[in-house]
Every structure is written in structure tokens, then in C-alpha cells.
Write an enzyme that holds these catalytic residues in place. Sequence first.
Site, PDB file in Angstrom:
ATOM      1  N   SER A 107      -9.308  51.373  -9.307  1.00 27.78           N
ATOM      2  CA  SER A 107     -10.249  50.322  -8.918  1.00 27.78           C
ATOM      3  C   SER A 107      -9.992  49.049  -9.741  1.00 27.78           C
ATOM      4  O   SER A 107      -8.888  48.510  -9.711  1.00 27.78           O
ATOM      5  CB  SER A 107     -11.680  50.841  -9.077  1.00 27.78           C
ATOM      6  OG  SER A 107     -12.603  50.021  -8.408  1.00 27.78           O
ATOM      7  N   ASP A 212     -12.815  53.836   2.309  1.00 30.12           N
ATOM      8  CA  ASP A 212     -13.296  53.225   1.064  1.00 30.12           C
ATOM      9  C   ASP A 212     -14.089  51.967   1.403  1.00 30.12           C
ATOM     10  O   ASP A 212     -13.532  50.980   1.879  1.00 30.12           O
ATOM     11  CB  ASP A 212     -12.101  52.882   0.169  1.00 30.12           C
ATOM     12  CG  ASP A 212     -12.518  52.449  -1.233  1.00 30.12           C
ATOM     13  OD1 ASP A 212     -13.669  52.022  -1.417  1.00 30.12           O
ATOM     14  OD2 ASP A 212     -11.671  52.538  -2.133  1.00 30.12           O
ATOM     15  N   HIS A 242     -13.957  56.078  -2.184  1.00 27.33           N
ATOM     16  CA  HIS A 242     -13.395  55.235  -3.241  1.00 27.33           C
ATOM     17  C   HIS A 242     -12.708  56.022  -4.356  1.00 27.33           C
ATOM     18  O   HIS A 242     -11.637  55.634  -4.817  1.00 27.33           O
ATOM     19  CB  HIS A 242     -14.478  54.345  -3.831  1.00 27.33           C
ATOM     20  CG  HIS A 242     -13.973  53.366  -4.841  1.00 27.33           C
ATOM     21  ND1 HIS A 242     -12.954  52.469  -4.565  1.00 27.33           N
ATOM     22  CD2 HIS A 242     -14.320  53.147  -6.145  1.00 27.33           C
ATOM     23  CE1 HIS A 242     -12.706  51.731  -5.639  1.00 27.33           C
ATOM     24  NE2 HIS A 242     -13.514  52.131  -6.608  1.00 27.33           N
TER      25      HIS A 242
END
Length: 267
Positions: A107, A212, A242
Site C-alpha cells: 500500500s 481493491d 486490499h
Amino acid sequence: MIEPTDREIAGRHGTLVVREWAGANPGWIALIAHGYGEHSGRYQWVAERLVAARALVYAPDHVGHGRSEGERAHFTDAEAIVADLETLRQQVTAEHPDLPVVLIGHSMGGMLAARYAQEHQEHLAAVVLSAPVLGTWHVLDLLEHDEIPDTPIDPATLSRDPEVGAAYVADPLVWHGPFKRATLKAIDDCLLAINEGPILEKPVLWVHGEDDELVPEADTRTGIDRIRGDDFHEHIYPGGRHELFNETNKEEVMNDVLTFIARALNS
């Protein structure tokens, strides 16, 4: 379970706590860059899988995150966090000079890993980017507001496994408050720098969930396409949300990651 040990390093903006996982006869070093608002302790299962593949694993809590110093979820310059990763790399490679280094970023940590790789490619054997914030990110639209609204992360967007979301909500080391303007501005600046930076020449693996919602795959692709080199690989997982390392198919994801790393290290 492999119990991690701790070390502290001097970061650009305070002392950072680094978790270490080790096994017998290590053959390489894995550095993990965690995502926004979370901490390295959430990577216990990942670290154990890496150690089983003969890695020495080091995962810092970024400034303002987890057990490291700093205002919570606040930083003004992503380059300082990139520099912290380099400080850690220098320290651990001085202790293990013969071991190659693989950088794994998730991320926001994927953004940091991409930027690190642009600046320090010569120190890496390979890079793994998990749902990286690259290209464009809809959360940055919050900067248009005079006062940043509180938009908490929906735990259901993390994984199809409801226990992952429940653990996230209950974790006292996770930041559950609103985004901070300085942090969003620093992320925006970093994305612009990455877009204008060099191509990644080392082996790169990009993994992303098709579903996601936090970091949509299509938005990330606009950034990946700017920096991908010739030795680039991707896996987009149908139904994946995610946190692929915490998804219902996490074994498949880790097997793909370890296969890529093994190929990169043996090439």
C-alpha cells in the site's frame, strides 16, 4: 510461531522500532515497508513464510506509526521515510554483507518501496509491490477540503476474511483517526516524484486484488506503467481486496511471491 525480536534505529525524525524474524542458515534479507496507519506487527504470518524460505526479515514501524516515535500517522516528507529504509538496509547489510536484499512494500509502503528502488536500485536484488499506492489515489481528493473530513477505513475492504477486519479495528497500534493534511500532501509529492523518476531495472513483482476499493488496481496501473522495466511481473487476483497477505487466498499469493523471489535470487 517465530517470536520477533526488536531493535531501534535512529530515523530522520525520531527513534524507530524494527521487528526482526530470523531462522537458521539465512540466505537473503527481506525488508518490509508496511502501509499507512498500520505497523510491522501485522506481518507476522508473512515474516514466518519468508523465514521458512531462508530470509532474515526486518520490518520497521515508520515514523508516527506503531511503536516508533512521532505524531501518529503524520509525516511531512516521504523521502525521509525512504531515507530511514536506507539507514536500516545499511545497518543490516553491514551485519550480513553476503546476503542479497529484497524489498517488500504494501500500500503506502509499496509507494515508499518504489521510490526507494528508484533511488537505490544498486542495493536491491528484487522488489515486491503489494497493492501499492502509485499513479493516482482517490484519497488525495480530501486535500480539496478546507478541513480534512474523518473518513475511517471500512475494515470490510481489507479482506474477504472478516476476522482480518475485526483484528484491525481492535488493534491499538493501528491509527483509526482521520488523515492529516501534511501526510496526504507528502504522499502526493512522492507520487509526483515517482512519476518523474527512473525506470525500475531490477526484477519487480506487482500483486493486486481485482476488488481493491482502497487502492484500485486501475489507478495503480497508471503509475506502474510509468516506471516498469523489462523484468516486470504482475498477478491480479480475482475477488481480492486490499490486503492480499491477509486474504482468503493468502497462501496462493505468498507462493507467487516466493516463486518470484527465488527466481530473482537465482538469476
